[in-house]
Design a protein around this motif. Sequence first.
Motif, PDB file in Angstrom:
ATOM      1  N   ASP A 130       0.819  -1.200   0.000  1.00  0.00           N
ATOM      2  CA  ASP A 130       0.000   0.000   0.000  1.00  0.00           C
ATOM      3  C   ASP A 130       0.861   1.262   0.000  1.00  0.00           C
ATOM      4  OD1 ASP A 130      -2.769  -1.053   0.095  1.00  0.00           O
ATOM      5  OD2 ASP A 130      -2.064  -1.980   1.936  1.00  0.00           O
ATOM      6  N   SER A 140       0.527   3.868  -3.185  1.00  0.00           N
ATOM      7  CA  SER A 140       0.014   5.210  -2.918  1.00  0.00           C
ATOM      8  C   SER A 140       0.857   6.300  -3.563  1.00  0.00           C
ATOM      9  CB  SER A 140      -0.055   5.444  -1.407  1.00  0.00           C
ATOM     10  OG  SER A 140       1.248   5.505  -0.843  1.00  0.00           O
ATOM     11  N   HIS A 142      -5.541  -4.057  -4.700  1.00  0.00           N
ATOM     12  CA  HIS A 142      -4.896  -3.059  -3.845  1.00  0.00           C
ATOM     13  C   HIS A 142      -4.787  -1.725  -4.577  1.00  0.00           C
ATOM     14  CE1 HIS A 142      -3.360  -5.066  -0.171  1.00  0.00           C
ATOM     15  NE2 HIS A 142      -3.383  -6.171  -0.901  1.00  0.00           N
TER      16      HIS A 142
END
Length: 438
Positions: free
Chosen positions: A349, A353, A380
């Motif tokens: 993650d 991001s 994800h």
Amino acid sequence: MNYQETLTYLYTSAPLFQHVGKDAYKEGLDTTHKLDSYFGHPHRNFRTIHIAGTNGKGSCSHTLSAILQSAGYRVGLYTSPHLVDFRERIRVNGVCVPKEYVVGFVEKYRSFFEPLHPSFFELTTAMAFRYFADEKVDVAVVEVGLGGRLDCTNIISPDLSIITNISFDHMQFLGDTLAKIACEKAGIIKSETPVVIGESTRETRDVFLRKAEETHAPISFAEEERLLEKAVLDVDGFYRYQTSDYGEVIGELGGIYQEKNTNTLLSALRHLRQMGYHLSEKDVKEGFAHVCQLSGLMGRWQTLSVYPKVVCDTGHNVGGIQYVVKQLLLQRYRRLHIVIGMVNDKDIDGVLSLFPLDAIYYFTQASVQRALPSAILKEHASVYGLQGDSYSSVKIAFEAARSDAAADDFIFVGGSSFVVADILKDVYCKEESDEREK
């Protein structure tokens, strides 16, 4: 056994960390010391330079090796992981260890090492040090495999230790804070042996200072020395560095993270010269300008084609990917295509991001057991607004991207060293081989 059979034996009898992850990790140095003793402590026959860090240690190791080669030294280089061929891990003056040596080493010594059940990295390190001694190298540049304190390369007594930086990676082994990770990396700091720290934070700096004080090791922080005065990335992809010690230096490696690496190296070079290494301005400039040719380095913001522009990079954690994304946003293109895969023990993650929303994504998985299934990676990614399809292999994902891309588009391949390994093995090395056969 032939070479391929020998590799199969090594991978099955001593599991490879890059394939299976934590199940291949073996803590402690007992087996390493037994191997080292059996082979006659080969690392004592040559000088060494030890390089640790979360990111940048591979680039620094290869560049330093190239500079030393340019200066006329016979240089061993030990790095990991490999991308295309196991032999990339062990080089002398940029040339990979011969297949015959790998086969002969295993056949000759397996009756000794099999009862020890060494890890793959323990056995490979023993092979590397024995090979460097057999080849009578003057100096070996040794990259830490994982961490530092308990890494099996940490039996050497180097002339200089280098720690490039600290960020979050391999937290299941090294700790869940930067201070804990720094403590493991600081394990390569030896008694009265100079150490160069490339980058630090308040949290990590204190760890390094304490360790240096305990060991009476002279410590330098490259960021404070600021030997790199200016860095300009040319349109041709090369860096023009203005340095305190060597004037203008042209850097072949074009990733913007190389600015940090170069500043670290300039500090390390100053120390090496002070301790008697003969490194002229010409040697330094030659090494920086031709690091890939001299050392065999691959996968660091490497351009694979021009129309469309295809670049791969081995950055695989938050610390590395932040620079990759920053550089992607500096590129000129009509559309951006990103072929991405990750392994299942990274900060998925945190990495996702960072990637831009205005790109077409091709989610994939490398050919290693640790690879995160592409469908899960896609799920994800959707949380962060990253859109695209999933593909069962890097080759298929890349072919889809290349089919979609126009000549003025940009294709980036990365997210994992193993994704880069697959693109090099399954696409570009194969295409080059096919072209030679025509």
